[in-house]
Design a protein around this motif. Structure first.
Motif, short mmCIF file in Angstrom:
data_model
loop_
_atom_site.label_atom_id
_atom_site.label_comp_id
_atom_site.label_asym_id
_atom_site.label_seq_id
_atom_site.Cartn_x
_atom_site.Cartn_y
_atom_site.Cartn_z
N PRO A 69 -5.98 38.95 57.96
CA PRO A 69 -4.91 39.95 58.04
C PRO A 69 -5.41 41.39 57.92
O PRO A 69 -4.76 42.30 58.41
N PHE A 70 -6.56 41.59 57.30
CA PHE A 70 -7.11 42.94 57.15
C PHE A 70 -8.49 43.07 57.76
O PHE A 70 -9.25 43.96 57.44
N GLY A 71 -8.84 42.13 58.63
CA GLY A 71 -10.17 42.14 59.21
C GLY A 71 -11.16 41.48 58.26
O GLY A 71 -10.78 40.80 57.31
N ALA A 72 -12.44 41.68 58.52
CA ALA A 72 -13.48 41.06 57.69
C ALA A 72 -14.78 41.84 57.84
O ALA A 72 -14.96 42.62 58.77
N GLY A 73 -15.66 41.61 56.90
CA GLY A 73 -16.98 42.22 56.97
C GLY A 73 -16.97 43.71 56.66
O GLY A 73 -16.07 44.21 56.00
N PRO A 74 -17.97 44.44 57.17
CA PRO A 74 -18.10 45.85 56.83
C PRO A 74 -16.98 46.73 57.37
O PRO A 74 -16.78 47.84 56.90
N ARG A 75 -16.22 46.24 58.33
CA ARG A 75 -15.12 47.03 58.89
C ARG A 75 -13.75 46.59 58.36
O ARG A 75 -12.72 46.96 58.91
N LYS A 76 -13.75 45.82 57.29
CA LYS A 76 -12.49 45.38 56.69
C LYS A 76 -11.71 46.59 56.19
O LYS A 76 -12.29 47.57 55.70
N CYS A 77 -10.42 46.52 56.30
CA CYS A 77 -9.55 47.61 55.86
C CYS A 77 -9.84 47.99 54.41
O CYS A 77 -9.86 47.14 53.52
N LEU A 78 -10.07 49.27 54.17
CA LEU A 78 -10.38 49.74 52.81
C LEU A 78 -9.19 49.59 51.87
O LEU A 78 -9.36 49.47 50.66
N GLY A 79 -7.99 49.59 52.41
CA GLY A 79 -6.81 49.55 51.57
C GLY A 79 -6.22 48.17 51.37
O GLY A 79 -5.10 48.03 50.89
N HIS A 80 -6.96 47.10 51.68
CA HIS A 80 -6.37 45.76 51.62
C HIS A 80 -5.92 45.38 50.21
O HIS A 80 -4.86 44.81 50.04
N ARG A 81 -6.69 45.70 49.19
CA ARG A 81 -6.28 45.35 47.81
C ARG A 81 -5.05 46.16 47.40
O ARG A 81 -4.11 45.63 46.81
N PHE A 82 -5.07 47.45 47.71
CA PHE A 82 -3.94 48.31 47.38
C PHE A 82 -2.68 47.82 48.08
O PHE A 82 -1.60 47.78 47.49
N ALA A 83 -2.80 47.39 49.34
CA ALA A 83 -1.65 46.90 50.10
C ALA A 83 -1.02 45.69 49.43
O ALA A 83 0.20 45.59 49.32
N PHE A 84 -1.84 44.75 48.97
CA PHE A 84 -1.29 43.55 48.32
C PHE A 84 -0.62 43.89 47.00
O PHE A 84 0.43 43.33 46.67
N PHE A 85 -1.16 44.80 46.23
CA PHE A 85 -0.51 45.21 44.99
C PHE A 85 0.81 45.90 45.29
O PHE A 85 1.83 45.63 44.65
N GLN A 86 0.81 46.80 46.26
CA GLN A 86 2.02 47.55 46.60
C GLN A 86 3.13 46.64 47.12
O GLN A 86 4.28 46.81 46.77
N ILE A 87 2.79 45.67 47.98
CA ILE A 87 3.83 44.80 48.52
C ILE A 87 4.46 43.95 47.42
O ILE A 87 5.66 43.69 47.43
N GLY A 88 3.66 43.55 46.44
CA GLY A 88 4.21 42.79 45.31
C GLY A 88 5.20 43.61 44.51
O GLY A 88 6.30 43.13 44.17
N VAL A 89 4.85 44.83 44.23
CA VAL A 89 5.74 45.73 43.47
C VAL A 89 7.00 46.02 44.28
O VAL A 89 8.12 45.92 43.78
N LEU A 90 6.82 46.35 45.54
CA LEU A 90 7.95 46.68 46.40
C LEU A 90 8.92 45.51 46.53
O LEU A 90 10.13 45.67 46.37
N CYS A 91 8.40 44.32 46.80
CA CYS A 91 9.26 43.14 46.96
C CYS A 91 10.01 42.82 45.66
O CYS A 91 11.19 42.48 45.70
N SER A 92 9.34 42.93 44.54
CA SER A 92 10.01 42.61 43.28
C SER A 92 11.18 43.56 43.01
O SER A 92 12.24 43.14 42.55
N VAL A 93 11.01 44.82 43.32
CA VAL A 93 12.08 45.80 43.12
C VAL A 93 13.23 45.55 44.10
O VAL A 93 14.40 45.52 43.71
N ILE A 94 12.90 45.34 45.36
CA ILE A 94 13.94 45.15 46.38
C ILE A 94 14.70 43.84 46.17
O ILE A 94 15.94 43.83 46.19
N PHE A 95 13.99 42.74 45.98
CA PHE A 95 14.66 41.44 45.85
C PHE A 95 15.42 41.30 44.54
O PHE A 95 16.32 40.48 44.43
N ARG A 96 15.09 42.10 43.57
CA ARG A 96 15.84 42.08 42.32
C ARG A 96 17.18 42.79 42.49
O ARG A 96 18.16 42.45 41.84
#
Length: 137
Positions: A69-96
């Motif tokens: 989902p974010f590519g792989a290797g040396p060209r992997k998206c730099l923001g992949h970890r941040f994206a997963f943390f943000q989507i978790g926070v966002l979904c929890s707020v919205i679905f609540r």
């Protein structure tokens, strides 16, 4: 393409079905065997997806490079970890705070035939929008 890779019946059982639990079970052995049957003896064998319970989410390593989902290797998206943390926070707020109801006719086995439609280019997106009814809880 990554879109085709993520929806390939060679690698995934019912690849177009919404099955979030797929990330908790390894690739069925018959899929691994079927894929490897067509490999030359000098080519590395595909190991299939093996869930890593210590990982926060499925990734290219645990899927033996069939889920990128974010590519792989040396060209992997730099923001992949941040994206997963943000989507978790966002979904929890919205679905609540809201209830969601999908409107229209939908066939999970054929996303191109649903009211939503599917369109691909450099990204995969809806062709006719995604109509939902949202109600505050």
């Amino acid at each position: 393409s990554v879109w085709n890779l993520h929806r390939s019946p060679l690698f995934w059982e019912a690849p177009t079905a919404f099955r979030p639990h797929r990330w908790h079970t390894p690739t069925p052995q018959h899929l691994v065997d079927r894929y490897n049957a067509n490999r030359r003896p000098d080519e590395p064998k595909w190991n299939g997806y093996h869930p890593d319970e210590s990982a926060m989410h499925a990734n290219e390593v645990t899927s033996d490079f069939t889920f990128l989902p974010f590519g792989a290797g040396p060209r992997k998206c730099l923001g992949h970890r941040f994206a997963f943390f943000q989507i978790g926070v966002l979904c929890s707020v919205i679905f609540r705070r809201f209830d969601f109801e999908l409107l229209g006719e939908h066939d999970a086995t054929d996303p191109f035939a649903s009211d939503v439609g599917a369109q691909s280019g450099s990204t995969f997106h809806t062709k006719h929008g995604l109509k939902v009814r949202v109600q505050r809880r």
